[in-house]
Design a protein around this motif. Structure first.
Motif, PDB file in Angstrom:
ATOM      1  N   THR A 268       9.474  -6.853  -1.877  1.00  0.00           N
ATOM      2  CA  THR A 268      10.639  -5.967  -1.909  1.00  0.00           C
ATOM      3  C   THR A 268      11.004  -5.581  -3.341  1.00  0.00           C
ATOM      4  N   THR A 269      10.856  -6.511  -4.292  1.00  0.00           N
ATOM      5  CA  THR A 269      11.169  -6.176  -5.690  1.00  0.00           C
ATOM      6  C   THR A 269      10.150  -5.197  -6.248  1.00  0.00           C
ATOM      7  N   THR A 272      11.152  -1.848  -4.947  1.00  0.00           N
ATOM      8  CA  THR A 272      12.340  -1.346  -5.645  1.00  0.00           C
ATOM      9  C   THR A 272      11.962  -0.774  -6.998  1.00  0.00           C
ATOM     10  N   VAL A 329      19.446   0.523  -9.796  1.00  0.00           N
ATOM     11  CA  VAL A 329      18.813  -0.353  -8.804  1.00  0.00           C
ATOM     12  C   VAL A 329      19.536  -0.237  -7.461  1.00  0.00           C
ATOM     13  N   THR A 332      18.671   3.101  -5.881  1.00  0.00           N
ATOM     14  CA  THR A 332      17.294   3.077  -5.389  1.00  0.00           C
ATOM     15  C   THR A 332      17.218   2.378  -4.041  1.00  0.00           C
ATOM     16  N   MET A 333      17.898   1.237  -3.915  1.00  0.00           N
ATOM     17  CA  MET A 333      17.856   0.481  -2.672  1.00  0.00           C
ATOM     18  C   MET A 333      18.688   1.129  -1.566  1.00  0.00           C
ATOM     19  N   PRO A 337      15.396   2.046   0.769  1.00  0.00           N
ATOM     20  CA  PRO A 337      15.559   0.601   0.945  1.00  0.00           C
ATOM     21  C   PRO A 337      14.240  -0.082   1.280  1.00  0.00           C
ATOM     22  N   PRO A 338      13.793  -1.030   0.473  1.00  0.00           N
ATOM     23  CA  PRO A 338      12.519  -1.704   0.757  1.00  0.00           C
ATOM     24  C   PRO A 338      12.500  -2.357   2.136  1.00  0.00           C
ATOM     25  N   PRO A 403      21.150  -3.834   1.755  1.00  0.00           N
ATOM     26  CA  PRO A 403      19.722  -3.893   1.435  1.00  0.00           C
ATOM     27  C   PRO A 403      19.125  -5.283   1.596  1.00  0.00           C
ATOM     28  N   SER A 418      17.632  -8.980  -7.557  1.00  0.00           N
ATOM     29  CA  SER A 418      18.449  -8.026  -8.308  1.00  0.00           C
ATOM     30  C   SER A 418      18.269  -8.219  -9.802  1.00  0.00           C
ATOM     31  N   ALA A 421      14.697  -7.018 -10.823  1.00  0.00           N
ATOM     32  CA  ALA A 421      14.561  -5.563 -10.846  1.00  0.00           C
ATOM     33  C   ALA A 421      15.220  -4.970 -12.087  1.00  0.00           C
TER      34      ALA A 421
END
Length: 462
Positions: A268-269, A272, A329, A332-333, A337-338, A403, A418, A421
């Motif tokens: 997920t990171t 992102t 960040v 973006t999410m 969203p990943p 997210p 978080s 990222a």
């Protein structure tokens, strides 16, 4: 329709939804574009809708208060469910992603210290050091697949930060195995036809090799930590072995948690970061605002700056002075969203929005849909980091932005992800600008929102 039973009203209606075909239901509509299908279903049929895919019914929830009911207020009435277990159980076993009940709570308590704030600060240097090492392989003006770079970087960070093991010599093997696993999961999620894994198709053979490779990597990590018992014991393997949580962490269980955290702790990171770099490349005003903040805090300013191109690397202490990086960040999410969808299975009958949710049925709620609600987000299709003011966040309904999920099963590594990222993004953009080879971006949704192919960009040194 609802019937009155004494003083109690019991919902009996099935929610509205798109018209399907015999046998296949709405599979043909979903297959054309899953993300558009979710959005159109919510817009045309309301906050509780019903559709069928591959012979299975789904209750789609797109109102934040309904999402909150499932994840928080009635979380005991829902489990991850059979479909989730089928897709990920063979990969992560009984790890945090798939375990339930008292066992899950004990495992989470055992692992939680690895994500305490004081531990996160210790990880920051690993994150920036590894990011800088990745950037040393970049050449000015030479196109590269930034998604591949971010996947490699984040798996190396996860292994070092969470297990204190350097996996650079087997990173390619880990990357290939994780890619094969996610490809398999993508084929099995909402599959219209179930092809048993014992049939020796090329994809199934690749999948079985990937599981074997991940087992070997997990064994190596466990053995390395066992051989260093006298050292620091704040890594996840040591925490599980030392746990006094009312649960026996066998080697097999530790293996399950290692693979779970390698998979969930990097994918997920990496997504992102990939999407943030791509979105910034298409939104030059936002990119300029972010670079100005980095120059101000880190002392950069390009090759002609007295402090040198890019200034100094960011630290954990710098994050409070980098609000635009944080907003980038978050935005973006929101936009990409990943984790774009969550599924839960009703363990008992429930009622949501006046509709009955029968026990055993699957509820689905998509961050992709809720994060794009025009009643909540002005101009939701536009990438606009500056929307994330304190006032705006206070005005958001709970679960209008989720997210990392929510409730008791909110992602255990949310603060880790978080921080990573933000630090990696700052490390990259203090020194480089990136132009997209292709300004478009298409997706291949599976368990996560993956790009449909490489994300090629051209880096230029500032």
């Amino acid at each position: 329709m609802a019937k009155v039973d004494g003083d109690r009203t019991t919902a009996t209606r099935r929610p509205p939804g798109p018209t399907g075909l015999p046998v296949i239901g709405n599979t043909h509509q979903y297959a054309r574009d899953p993300l558009d299908f979710f959005v159109e279903t919510a817009r045309e049929h309301g906050p509780v809708a019903y559709y069928e895919l591959g012979g299975e019914g789904f209750y789609q929830l797109s109102d934040p208060k309904h999402v909150e009911r499932v994840l928080v207020h009635n979380n005991g009435g829902y489990v991850k469910g059979e479909r989730f277990q089928e897709a990920l159980g063979p990969v992560v076993g009984n790890g945090l992603l798939t375990s339930e009940g008292a066992f899950w709570r004990a495992q989470r308590r055992a692992i939680q210290p690895a994500f305490h704030p004081e531990q996160l600060t210790r990880y920051a240097e690993v994150m920036t050091d590894y990011a800088e090492r990745t950037l040393r392989s970049w050449e000015d003006g030479e196109a590269r697949d930034v998604h591949a770079d971010m996947m490699q970087l984040t798996v190396e960070i996860a292994a070092k930060a969470l297990f204190d093991v350097d996996v650079r010599d087997v990173e390619a093997e880990i990357g290939d195995a994780l890619e094969a696993v996610m490809d398999h999961v993508e084929r099995t999620v909402r599959r219209p036809i179930d092809v048993p894994t014992w049939i020796p198709t090329p994809g199934h053979r690749r999948y079985r090799r990937a599981l074997s490779d991940l087992d070997a990597v997990a064994d190596r990590i466990i053995d390395e930590r066992r051989d260093r018992d006298a050292g620091d014991r704040s890594d996840v393997v040591s925490l599980l072995r030392d746990a006094d949580a009312g649960v026996e962490s066998s080697r097999e269980q530790i293996r399950d948690e290692v693979v779970t955290l390698l998979l969930a702790g990097h994918e997920t990171t990496a997504l992102t970061l990939t999407y943030a770099l791509h979105l910034l490349s298409r939104n030059p005003e936002a990119a300029a605002a972010l670079r100005a903040e980095l120059d101000d805090v880190l002392g950069g300013g390009g090759a002609g700056s007295a402090s040198g191109p890019g200034g100094r690397p960011p630290t954990a202490d710098d994050l409070s002075a980098l609000p635009y990086v944080e907003k980038t960040v978050k935005e973006t999410m929101r936009a990409h969203p990943p984790v774009y969808e969550l599924l839960r299975e009703a363990a008992e009958d429930d009622e949501i929005g006046g509709y009955r949710i029968p026990a055993g049925s699957t509820v689905a709620f998509q961050q992709w849909v809720v994060h794009r609600d025009p009643d909540t987000y002005d101009d939701p299709e536009t990438f606009r980091p500056e929307r994330w003011t304190d006032e705006f966040e206070r005005s958001l309904p709970r679960f209008a932005y989720f997210p990392f999920g929510g409730g008791p099963r909110r992602c255990i590594g949310d603060r880790f992800a978080s921080m990573e990222a933000r630090l990696v993004l700052a490390t990259i953009l203090r020194e480089w600008t990136l132009d997209p080879v292709d300004p478009g971006l298409s997706f291949s949704p599976s368990i996560t929102l993956r790009p449909d192919g490489p994300v090629e960009m051209v880096p230029y040194r500032r």
